[in-house]
Structures are given as C-alpha cells and as structure tokens.
Design an enzyme around this catalytic site. Structure first.
Site, PDB file in Angstrom:
ATOM      1  N   HIS A 118      59.410 -26.143  56.950  1.00 42.60           N
ATOM      2  CA  HIS A 118      60.536 -26.838  56.316  1.00 42.60           C
ATOM      3  C   HIS A 118      60.086 -27.504  55.014  1.00 42.60           C
ATOM      4  CE1 HIS A 118      64.211 -29.449  56.269  1.00 42.60           C
ATOM      5  NE2 HIS A 118      63.358 -30.321  55.733  1.00 42.60           N
ATOM      6  N   GLU A 119      58.948 -28.183  55.055  1.00 35.22           N
ATOM      7  CA  GLU A 119      58.459 -28.873  53.863  1.00 35.22           C
ATOM      8  C   GLU A 119      57.996 -27.889  52.793  1.00 35.22           C
ATOM      9  OE1 GLU A 119      58.918 -32.022  53.357  1.00 35.22           O
ATOM     10  OE2 GLU A 119      59.794 -32.173  55.356  1.00 35.22           O
ATOM     11  N   HIS A 122      60.844 -26.575  50.810  1.00 36.60           N
ATOM     12  CA  HIS A 122      61.283 -27.434  49.705  1.00 36.60           C
ATOM     13  C   HIS A 122      60.525 -27.084  48.427  1.00 36.60           C
ATOM     14  CE1 HIS A 122      64.111 -30.179  51.486  1.00 36.60           C
ATOM     15  NE2 HIS A 122      63.261 -30.640  52.393  1.00 36.60           N
TER      16      HIS A 122
END
Length: 262
Positions: A118-119, A122
């Site tokens: 998820h990070e 980004h």
C-alpha cells in the site's frame, strides 16, 4: 501577481500525468527533486527516531519489503523504527519505514505485505509529488529547502506532512481518499504479484479497525470507510488471486514468516 498566475497555468498545462490506475494528475516537481526530498527526509528521521536493533525482526521486514518491490525496480532502503504506533510509510527515492507497533497489527507476512505494498503504491503513483504540486499551485510556491532545513518550523511540518511523514512531526496531512483507494488497489496487485495471499489484505484492515477500540487509529484516519475498503478489495480479489497464481507458477512463494520465527 498576474505573471505568477500565468506561469503557474503554463506549468499546470505542461505537467499533466496519469496515475497507474488511469487518473489524471498534476505534477509540477521533477522526480529528481522528489527523490532528493525523500532521501533527506528519511536521513533526518533516522537521526531523530530510534531504530529497532533486533536483527531477526529487521530481516523479517526486509524480506517482505524485498519481495513486494522485486518487480518495482530500484534499490529500496528499509528502516524499522522503535515506535509503538502502528504506522508505516514510503517516500520518493525508494525509502520504506515501518514502526514496530505495526507488527502487532500485521500478524503475518501477508498482512505486512499488504501494508508495505500500500505504501509503495503511493510512491509508484507519485502521490507525494501530486500533493506538493497542488500546494505549490495554491500557494504560488513553497520554500522546500528552507522547510527541509527546519522540520520543526511550520513550513517544515507542512513539507513533511505532504511527503507522508506528518505523524512524525505532529501534523497530519493525509493522502486524499482517492489516493488511498488507488494505493489499496495497486497495493493489492503488488502483493499478489510478489506471491503473497491477497485475501489477507481484508484481515489486515479488520485487525486495524479492531485495534482502534471503536475509533479509527491514526493510520486509518482519512482512509475510505471500512465497508467501502472491504467492498473495493473484494471486487478486485479475483484479479489479485489470478496474479498470485501466476506468481506461484514462477516460483514466487515468500517464506518471510520463517525468517521471523528463526
């Protein structure tokens, strides 16, 4: 003033980009500058926040991070910070930070892969650049170097917040819900391509909600609602499971839990 507006409009017209999921974005800053900001911010954080010395736990986190970023390319620097808050972040330039408190929530390799993917999503979606670009467009400029030189200043806290480090400096400037949703879906694909079980993503977010004791914990403060997140992940799950099967056929079966247990 008029000239500044004209200049900004010109920059905006020439700085259109598209996210990995097809959304139009405004990008005013060169990737080289974002990499520099990520590198310097990560170095500053490592000077200020203690890192976890336990080699086995660090090897475990690195194992998961390496698997998640295998197809992404580049060299990724991973740091495990001794912080009780369940948090994690990734910065431009290939920097990944994990709080030890996250390991209480992400209870196995697949759940930790959910967080890290998820990070990383980004970063791949250039969300920090997008946020900084929006700030520049609104304020007609942000003195980035001055802000970086003094993270405790108001402008420094703003910069750190825009990069994704706001929680570390007492100011929370979370990603938009659109950006969070993009990171959820792209992250799901990333972890599945690495061979992790994408179904554990739903368990991870359930753990997050439970850990909040009825209140969203900081990591989830502006994310899409729990029901919306689960619904969106479930819709994409057949695609993610297919990616996992393809990864398994290539021999990608991460064994990071074994590293953790020794």
């Amino acid at each position: 003033m008029k000239n500044a507006v004209v200049l900004l409009l010109g920059l905006a017209a020439s700085a259109c980009a598209t996210s990995p999921l097809g959304r139009s974005q405004l990008m005013l800053l060169p990737d080289s500058q974002m990499t520099m900001l990520g590198d310097q911010s990560f170095a500053a954080l490592k000077r200020e926040v203690p890192v976890e010395p336990d080699r086995q736990v660090n090897d475990y986190v690195r194992c998961v991070a390496d698997a998640v970023t295998l197809d992404v390319g580049g060299s990724w620097d991973v740091a495990l910070f001794r912080q009780d808050s369940p948090n994690a972040f990734a910065l431009p330039g290939g920097k990944i930070g994990v709080h030890t408190g996250m390991l209480r929530i992400a209870r196995n390799q697949d759940q930790l892969a959910t967080v890290l993917a998820h990070e990383v999503a980004h970063v791949l979606s250039r969300h920090a650049n997008e946020r900084l670009s929006q700030q520049v467009a609104v304020q007609q400029g942000l003195n980035i170097m001055q802000a970086l030189a003094d993270p405790a200043s108001a402008s420094g806290k703003t910069l750190m917040g825009l990069l994704g480090l706001g929680a570390q400096y007492g100011i929370l400037m979370p990603y938009s819900r659109t950006q969070e949703s993009e990171a959820d879906l792209l992250g799901l694909d990333l972890m599945a391509r690495a061979g992790f079980d994408p179904r554990q993503s739903i368990e991870l977010w359930n753990n997050m909600e439970s850990a909040g004791g009825g209140q969203p914990i900081e990591f989830l403060s502006t994310h899409p609602s729990h029901a919306t997140r689960i619904q969106d992940l479930a819709k994409r799950m057949p695609h993610a499971l297919d990616l996992q099967r393809q990864a398994a056929a290539k021999g990608r079966r991460p064994q990071c839990d074994g590293v953790r247990l020794g």
